[in-house]
Design an enzyme around this catalytic site. Structure first.
Site, mmCIF file in Angstrom:
data_model
loop_
_atom_site.group_PDB
_atom_site.id
_atom_site.type_symbol
_atom_site.label_atom_id
_atom_site.label_comp_id
_atom_site.label_asym_id
_atom_site.label_seq_id
_atom_site.Cartn_x
_atom_site.Cartn_y
_atom_site.Cartn_z
ATOM 1 N N CYS B 83 0.815 -1.221 0.000
ATOM 2 C CA CYS B 83 0.000 0.000 0.000
ATOM 3 C C CYS B 83 0.846 1.268 0.000
ATOM 4 O O CYS B 83 0.326 2.381 -0.100
ATOM 5 C CB CYS B 83 -0.955 -0.017 1.190
ATOM 6 S SG CYS B 83 -2.026 -1.453 1.141
ATOM 7 N N HIS B 336 -8.924 3.641 -1.868
ATOM 8 C CA HIS B 336 -7.524 3.250 -1.822
ATOM 9 C C HIS B 336 -7.120 2.500 -3.090
ATOM 10 O O HIS B 336 -6.877 1.306 -3.067
ATOM 11 C CB HIS B 336 -7.270 2.390 -0.580
ATOM 12 C CG HIS B 336 -5.857 1.969 -0.374
ATOM 13 N ND1 HIS B 336 -4.774 2.684 -0.851
ATOM 14 C CD2 HIS B 336 -5.338 0.884 0.262
ATOM 15 C CE1 HIS B 336 -3.651 2.055 -0.522
ATOM 16 N NE2 HIS B 336 -3.974 0.957 0.144
#
Lengths: 500, 391
Positions: B83, B336
Site C-alpha cells: 500500500c 484506496h
C-alpha cells in the site's frame, strides 16, 4: 471361518492388546427433527453428528489419532492403518498423510483399508497380525467416516460422522496395555445390502428387511455365537457386547438372540447421539466401552460389513485420564447445535453457493511448495533459536530477534494450547458459514503467535484470552488438491486435568 | 548518510477523479492525472527525463505508462511496495533527482480495482497456499481494533463510538474534495449502524474500493523557481519495512506499528522535526480503516501512545483543530487505489502548502506530512514537505 492362534500361555499383561484409545466426534449436532422438518418427514429421534465444512475423513482421523496418542511416545509407532469408506482421495494414500501430520517416523507401515463399513475392524485384524508377527512393535489403527444418505432418506438422519483410533501393541515391562485381545473370528458373506458405486455420492441399499434380517442380524448372531463357543464364553461372563449397529434397534436384537441383557450388557450404539458412522463405528464403541470398563471385564466386539469381524477382548487396566485426552465422553459432551438443515447441505457441498458468497480466497497451491513447507504446514512447526531461545512460527532460517543464521531446532506447535490474543469476525471473506473467525493465537510454547482461522465455535463466544487448541482442517482445493492446514478452536471436551 | 532535505522540489501534481470509474481504463486515468501534472508544472512530455510508476496489481513494467503517455525512450521503472506503492514512486523519483542524474522526472501511481468484480481488496495469499487463506484486509485491521478496545477496557460499543468520529471527520472533509470518491456527510449514528464488515469494523469504518491515478513532476530544488513561484520542497522521506509479519511476532502488542514509528523517525530526522505535534501543520495519513488512523496518531507522535483517542474526543485532528489530519477526506473519501494513494496523499499536502486547498484550506500551512502504511501492517512511508527552501 478363520480363527486366531493366540498363545494361551502368554501372560495377560504381555499379550497383544490395546495400548491406547482415542475418539473424535465433530462438534456440530443436527437434531433429526430439523432434517425431518425440512422434508416433511418423520424424525427417527435424537440428533446426529455433522462434520464441519472444513472436515473430511482425513482430518477427523487426525483428530482421533491425536486423542489416542496423548501420552504415547510417537517414535514407538511402527505403522498407521487408516480405514474409511469415504477417503477424500480415490488415488493417494491417506495413512501416509496422516502419519506425516502426526509426526511419526517415516520408516513405518502405512496402509489404507477401504470400501467396506467393516474396514475399521479389518484394519484392527491386520494390526494384530503385524504385531504378532513382529513386523511392527505398535500399530495405530484409525477409522473415520463421513457417509451421506440420500436427501430425505432415513439414512440421512441415521448416519453420523466420527472417527476412532486404537494403538495395538504388545505389553512389555515398560508398557502397560489397556486390554488384551484374546481371540477373534472373522467371516465373509457376499451380499448386496448397502453399497455405493464409484460414481455414487449417496449410500444405496436393498429392501430394509433384507438388509437387517439376512444381512446384519444373521451374520452378527452366527459369528458372535461361534466366537463365544470357541472362546468358551457364557453370556453371563460378558461385561459388555460392543456391536456395530445400523440403527437403534438391531444391535439390541442381536444381543437378545445371544442371551445377553441389552440393558446391562450392551454398549450404547451412540445412534441416538452420533449416528451410524460406518467404518468408525465399531472402534468408536470399543473406545467408549474402554472408558467405562474395569480391569477383568470381558468384551465381545463385532464389526459388520459383508460379514463380521468378532473379537474377544479382556480389560487389563483402567484407561488413563491423561490431560488433554477427550475420548468419546469428552467429545460427546462438547457440542454445538447446527441450527439448520440447510447448513448441513452447505457443509457437504450438496448445493452451490452463489459465486459472490464463496470463500474469497485465492485457491493457490502447488505440490512442490506444500512439500517443501510440509513441516510447518502439516506439523505446525516453528523454529526455536539456539542462541536467543525465541520461538517463531513458521520456521525461519534467520532468527528474527538476533539474526542468527541456520541455528535452530524445529518445534511442533500443533499440540500446544494457546489463547486468543486478538480476533476478528469477518463477513467479507465469505464461505459457507460466515462470519469467518480470524484469530491470533498466542501459543503456550514461548508465546509464539499463530495467525490463523478459527473453527468449531460460536462467533459470539470468542473473546480475548479464550483458551484454544489447534485442529487439522481442509482449507481449499487449490491446484485440484485438498490443501490441509491448522485452525484454532475453543478447547473441546476438556477433562480438566493438567495438559501442555 | 546525507539527508534528502531541500534537494528535490515538486513543481506539478495532478490527480484523476477517484471513484468507480466504470467508463475509464487505467490508461485513461493515467492520462488524466499526468496531463494535469504537466499543465500544473508547465512542462511538455519531452521535458521528462525519467519516470517511476507504482501499481500493486494493475500493470507491469515501465510500459504501463510508456504506452498510454507515449513517453519516448526514457528510463521508466515500475515500483511496488504494497500500500506504500504510490509513495515508493515519489521516493524513487526523488532519489533519481537527488542522485544528480536527472533534472526533471515524473512519478505516477494508479490502480484499477473495479475491473475485478470483487467488492474489496482480495484476500491474502502471499506466497504460501494456506497461511493467509481466508484473511482479508478488514480482518487484519479488525484484529487491531479488538486489541485496542481490549487494552483500553472498552466494549465494542464504546470503542466504535470513538472510531466513528474519525469516519465522520474524514467524510466531512471529503465533501470539500471534488475529486474524492465520496462527497457525503455521515453521522455517528450512521457509522455505528452500518453493516459489519469485519467485527468490530463496520462499512463506514472502511475505505471504499476505488479506481484512481495521481502524478507528480519533480525537479532539482535549485531549478524549481524556473517552473513556478510556489514549488514545494521535500524535507525528508522515511521508509521502513519490518523484518517479519507483526502478526507472527512473539510479544507484538497490536496497538502500534514499528514500520510507522521507524518511517516517521527517519523522515523527522531528515527534516529536522523535533516535535511533530507542534511542527506539522497538516497531515494526510493512511486511514484504510478508522482504527488505522487512531494508531497512526500515536505512532507518528501526534498523540502520546495509547492516548490518540483523547485527541479524537477533543477534535484535535479536525479542520479546525490544532493538527488537521486527512483534510481532503483521506482514504475514507478517496478510497484506496493502491498505487495512487501515496501520491494522492502528497497531492493534498502540496495543495495545502501552496494555499490552494479551497474550502478545506488550513491556515498558514508551511510544513505538512503524508503517510502510507501497507501489509498487516509491515511497510510504512512518511514524507515531509515544506513550502520554503531552507538555507
Amino acid at each position: 471361518m478363520i480363527t486366531n492362534k493366540v498363545d494361551r500361555k502368554t501372560k495377560l499383561d504381555k499379550a497383544v492388546g490395546i495400548v491406547a484409545a482415542g475418539a473424535y466426534i465433530p462438534i456440530y449436532r443436527l437434531p433429526r427433527s430439523s432434517i425431518a422438518q425440512a422434508w416433511g418427514a418423520r424424525s427417527i429421534g435424537g440428533e446426529r453428528s455433522v462434520a464441519n465444512h472444513d472436515e473430511d475423513s482425513i482430518t477427523m482421523a487426525v483428530e482421533a489419532a491425536r486423542d489416542c496418542l496423548n501420552g504415547v511416545n510417537r517414535d514407538t509407532i511402527g505403522g498407521v492403518y487408516f480405514a474409511s469408506t469415504t477417503a477424500p482421495y480415490n488415488e493417494k494414500g491417506c495413512a501416509t498423510l496422516i502419519s506425516a501430520v502426526l509426526g511419526l517416523s517415516t520408516n513405518i507401515l502405512t496402509a489404507d483399508f477401504a470400501h467396506s463399513i467393516r474396514s475399521g475392524t479389518n484394519a484392527l485384524l491386520a494390526a494384530i497380525a503385524a504385531v504378532e508377527s513382529g513386523q511392527a512393535d505398535q500399530i495405530l489403527v484409525v477409522a473415520a467416516d463421513i457417509r451421506m444418505g440420500y436427501p430425505k432418506s432415513v439414512d440421512e438422519q441415521m448416519f453420523g460422522d466420527a472417527a476412532a483410533a486404537i494403538v495395538v501393541g504388545r505389553g512389555t515391562s515398560k508398557r502397560k496395555i489397556l486390554a488384551s485381545i484374546d481371540g477373534f473370528l472373522t467371516h465373509a458373506d457376499e451380499l448386496n445390502d448397502v453399497w455405493r458405486r464409484d460414481i455414487d455420492p449417496f449410500v444405496r441399499s436393498w429392501e430394509d428387511r433384507w438388509v437387517i434380517d439376512q444381512g446384519y442380524i444373521a451374520n452378527m448372531r452366527e459369528t458372535v455365537k461361534a466366537l463365544m463357543m470357541k472362546e468358551e464364553i457364557e453370556p453371563r461372563g460378558v461385561a459388555k457386547a460392543v456391536f456395530y449397529s445400523p440403527n437403534l434397534r438391531s444391535g439390541v436384537s442381536v444381543a437378545k438372540s445371544l442371551g445377553l441383557d441389552p440393558e446391562t450388557q450392551l454398549q450404547d450404539s451412540l445412534i441416538a447421539s452420533v449416528g451410524a458412522c460406518g467404518s468408525a463405528q465399531t472402534l468408536l464403541l470399543l473406545v467408549a466401552a474402554l472408558e467405562s470398563a474395569k480391569p477383568g471385564d470381558r468384551l465381545l466386539v463385532a464389526g459388520y460389513g459383508e460379514g463380521v469381524d468378532a473379537f474377544h477382548i479382556r480389560v487389563v487396566s483402567q484407561i488413563d485420564q491423561i490431560g488433554g485426552r477427550k475420548g468419546v465422553d469428552g467429545y460427546l459432551k462438547s457440542r454445538l447445535t447446527l441450527d439448520t438443515y440447510q447448513k448441513y447441505v452447505m457443509f457437504r457441498g450438496l448445493t452451490s453457493l452463489p459465486p459472490e458468497a464463496r470463500l474469497r480466497v485465492f485457491e493457490y497451491s502447488g505440490a512442490t511448495i506444500t512439500w517443501r513447507l510440509r513441516n510447518s504446514i502439516l506439523r505446525l512447526n516453528g523454529s526455536r533459536c539456539n542462541k536467543c531461545d525465541s520461538t517463531v512460527f513458521p520456521v525461519q532460517r534467520i532468527c528474527y530477534v538476533c539474526q542468527r543464521r541456520d541455528d535452530y531446532i524445529e518445534v511442533p506447535l500443533a499440540d500446544h494450547r494457546g489463547k486468543i490474543f486478538t480476533f476478528s469476525l469477518d463477513n467479507l471473506a465469505g464461505g459457507v458459514n460466515p462470519p469467518v473467525v480470524k484469530g491470533v493465537v498466542e501459543s503456550s510454547e514461548g508465546q509464539t503467535r499463530i495467525d490463523c482461522l478459527m473453527t468449531d465455535c460460536d462467533p459470539k463466544e470468542i473473546k480475548v484470552d479464550l483458551p484454544v487448541e489447534m485442529t487439522f482442517r481442509r482449507m481449499h482445493e487449490g491446484a485440484d488438491m485438498y490443501n490441509y492446514y491448522w485452525k484454532a478452536r475453543p478447547v473441546r471436551g476438556d477433562n480438566g486435568l493438567s495438559s501442555k | 548518510m546525507e539527508s534528502l532535505k531541500d534537494k528535490v522540489a515538486i513543481v506539478g501534481m495532478g490527480i484523476s477523479k477517484f471513484g468507480e470509474r466504470w467508463d475509464a481504463s487505467s490508461e485513461d486515468m493515467i492520462i488524466e492525472a499526468v496531463y494535469e501534472a504537466y499543465e500544473d508544472a508547465g512542462v511538455e512530455p519531452s521535458d521528462i527525463q525519467a519516470a517511476w510508476v507504482g501499481t500493486l496489481r494493475s500493470g507491469e513494467a515501465g510500459v504501463t505508462i510508456a504506452d498510454p503517455l507515449k513517453l519516448k525512450n526514457i528510463p521508466i521503472t515500475r515500483v511496488e511496495n504494497w500500500c506504500v506503492t504510490g509513495h515508493e514512486a515519489l521516493r524513487n523519483a526523488a532519489l533519481g533527482i537527488a542522485s544528480g542524474l536527472y533534472d526533471v522526472v515524473l512519478a505516477v501511481g494508479f490502480e484499477k480495482l473495479k475491473d475485478t468484480g470483487f467488492p474489496g481488496l482480495g484476500t491474502g495469499r502471499g506466497t504460501n497456499p494456506v497461511y493467509q487463506a481466508g484473511a482479508t484486509a478488514p480482518g487484519y485491521f479488525a484484529n487491531i481494533a479488538t486489541r485496542y478496545f481490549h487494552d483500553h477496557g472498552w466494549d465494542n460499543e464504546r470503542g466504535k463510538k470513538i472510531l466513528a468520529k474519525i469516519s465522520v471527520k474524514n467524510h466531512h472533509n471529503g465533501t470539500m474534495s471534488p475529486k474524492a470518491h465520496f462527497q457525503k456527510e455521515v453521522t455517528i449514528d450512521e457509522v455505528l449502524k452500518a453493516p459489519i464488515i469485519s467485527s468490530p469494523l463496520g462499512l463506514l469504518d472502511c475505505c471504499p474500493t476505488t479506481d484512481g491515478a495521481a502524478a507528480a513532476i519533480l525537479c532539482r530544488a535549485d531549478l524549481a523557481s524556473s517552473f513556478r513561484s510556489d514549488p514545494i520542497f521535500i524535507k525528508g522521506i522515511g521508509l521502513s519495512v519490518d523484518p517479519m509479519l507483526p502478526t507472527l511476532r512473539p510479544g507484538f502488542d497490536y496497538v502500534g506499528f514499528d514500520a510507522n514509528r521507524n518511517a516517521a523517525r527517519q523522515a523527522y530526522e531528515q527534516a529536522g522535526v523535533k516535535n511533530p505535534r507542534e511542527e506539522i501543520d497538516v497531515a494526510t495519513v493512511h486511514d484504510c480503516f478508522t482504527i488505522t488512523e487512531m494508531v497512526i496518531y500515536e505512532d507518528l507522535g501526534f498523540s502520546p501512545a495509547g492516548r490518540g483517542w483523547e485527541d479524537v474526543e477533543a477534535g484535535t485532528f479536525t479542520l479546525e483543530g490544532d493538527l488537521p489530519v486527512n483534510t481532503d477526506g483521506g482514504l475514507k473519501a478517496f478510497g484506496h487505489p493502491v498505487g495512487a494513494t501515496g501520491l494522492r496523499t502528497a497531492h493534498e499536502i502540496y495543495k495545502q502548502l501552496q494555499g490552494k486547498a479551497g474550502l478545506r484550506q488550513v491556515n498558514d500551512a508551511q510544513i505538512g506530512l503524508c503517510h502510507t502504511l501497507g501489509g498487516t501492517p509491515q511497510v510504512a512511508c512518511v514524507a515531509i514537505l515544506g513550502n520554503t527552501k531552507g538555507q
